[in-house]
Design a protein around this motif. Sequence first.
Motif, PDB file in Angstrom:
ATOM      1  N   ALA A 121      58.002  43.415 100.780  1.00  0.00           N
ATOM      2  CA  ALA A 121      56.292  43.409 100.358  1.00  0.00           C
ATOM      3  C   ALA A 121      55.238  44.303 101.385  1.00  0.00           C
ATOM      4  O   ALA A 121      54.603  44.819 100.632  1.00  0.00           O
ATOM      5  CB  ALA A 121      55.951  41.591 100.553  1.00  0.00           C
ATOM      6  N   LYS A 124      55.640  48.006 100.574  1.00  0.00           N
ATOM      7  CA  LYS A 124      55.219  47.776  99.515  1.00  0.00           C
ATOM      8  C   LYS A 124      53.280  47.805  99.469  1.00  0.00           C
ATOM      9  O   LYS A 124      52.502  47.843  98.686  1.00  0.00           O
ATOM     10  CB  LYS A 124      55.447  47.062  98.424  1.00  0.00           C
ATOM     11  N   PHE A 236      57.769  37.977  93.851  1.00  0.00           N
ATOM     12  CA  PHE A 236      58.458  39.462  93.244  1.00  0.00           C
ATOM     13  C   PHE A 236      58.077  39.990  91.270  1.00  0.00           C
ATOM     14  O   PHE A 236      59.278  38.862  91.368  1.00  0.00           O
ATOM     15  CB  PHE A 236      59.806  40.091  94.248  1.00  0.00           C
ATOM     16  N   ALA A 245      60.043  46.694  91.050  1.00  0.00           N
ATOM     17  CA  ALA A 245      59.164  45.635  91.296  1.00  0.00           C
ATOM     18  C   ALA A 245      57.932  45.271  92.583  1.00  0.00           C
ATOM     19  O   ALA A 245      57.607  45.747  93.189  1.00  0.00           O
ATOM     20  CB  ALA A 245      60.249  44.733  92.395  1.00  0.00           C
ATOM     21  N   ILE A 247      54.776  42.740  94.133  1.00  0.00           N
ATOM     22  CA  ILE A 247      54.746  41.480  95.071  1.00  0.00           C
ATOM     23  C   ILE A 247      52.904  40.502  94.041  1.00  0.00           C
ATOM     24  O   ILE A 247      52.484  41.329  93.871  1.00  0.00           O
ATOM     25  CB  ILE A 247      54.422  41.719  96.939  1.00  0.00           C
ATOM     26  N   TYR A 300      63.014  36.214  91.120  1.00  0.00           N
ATOM     27  CA  TYR A 300      62.129  36.960  90.502  1.00  0.00           C
ATOM     28  C   TYR A 300      61.676  36.422  89.346  1.00  0.00           C
ATOM     29  O   TYR A 300      62.184  35.142  88.544  1.00  0.00           O
ATOM     30  CB  TYR A 300      62.705  38.242  90.847  1.00  0.00           C
TER      31      TYR A 300
END
Length: 309
Positions: A121, A124, A236, A245, A247, A300
């Motif tokens: 995370a 990203k 995610f 993916a 967050i 997820y």
Amino acid sequence: MRFHFQQAVRAFILLAFSVMLFKLHFTGEMTKFINPKYEGLSQSAAVLFLILFIIQTTRIWTIKENSHHHHCHDDSYDHSCSHDHGDSPFNTKKLIAYLVIVFPLVTGFLLPAKVLDASIADKKGGLAVLSNQKAEKKQKEEAAPNINQQGDPVINENLVDLSRIEDNVYSNEEYEQLIQQLEKSSTIEMNDNVFSTYYEEMHMDLDKYNGREINLKGFVYKEEGLDQNQLVLARFLITHCVADAGIIGFISELPEASSLEVNTWIEAKGVLDTTNYNGTKFPIIKITNWKVIDEPKEPYLYPISVKIL
């Protein structure tokens, strides 16, 4: 009979891919890599690899007198075959090609499937990504025509039975009912199958949901700029596979925030409010009750699909 080593290697590779895919489905780990709605395609690929393996086994052994490819050498022309039948000398180029193909097999069999966590995370972009998501959704909302202005569908006032929804696919009417449930509920239940949809709707009009109770699960994510009593309850969201993916999550406020380790999964209940972070308006959950939980079997989230009737 003549044994073709390279053809045998290719057969082994095809079988290995088939076995790996079957293994991921059997253990349930496939959903750690792809959206469950693509499991059928993945299973088809496993079967296809198996069929190709069976075909490839017929090329491992050949009769010596038939091993010469007459179509590759013609007496009237001075040229050689331009494609590889698997019996040409092994060279560096082939070695690199085989290593590239074998690498995912080695990692697939030897390395355990790892669930994306707070470290991913952070890479990203963390809350900066959430800010961008909010801005993009607002632009899309302003640019898109309002479907309800073209004629509201007749909506059944009964609640949507989430237990009978298969593969997270809703009809347009069921989807409209789902949004109505969100708008009318005094307590918002962020169940996995509706999490991303509710999250998006709530970010369209933050003030609309101020004061509502909310229940959710997520892992602890922290970054610089948050107060000592704040953290992000994150999840995610996977659209197709882990490569895309993203967050999503809520800034949350609780006195014990500083003592909670990142990646700790908690289940929390709280009240929605709004806050500003780096000049962007965010929803914030003022947690009133929480507990540490084990990581869910399906960590997820996946977006809802709406059938076009």
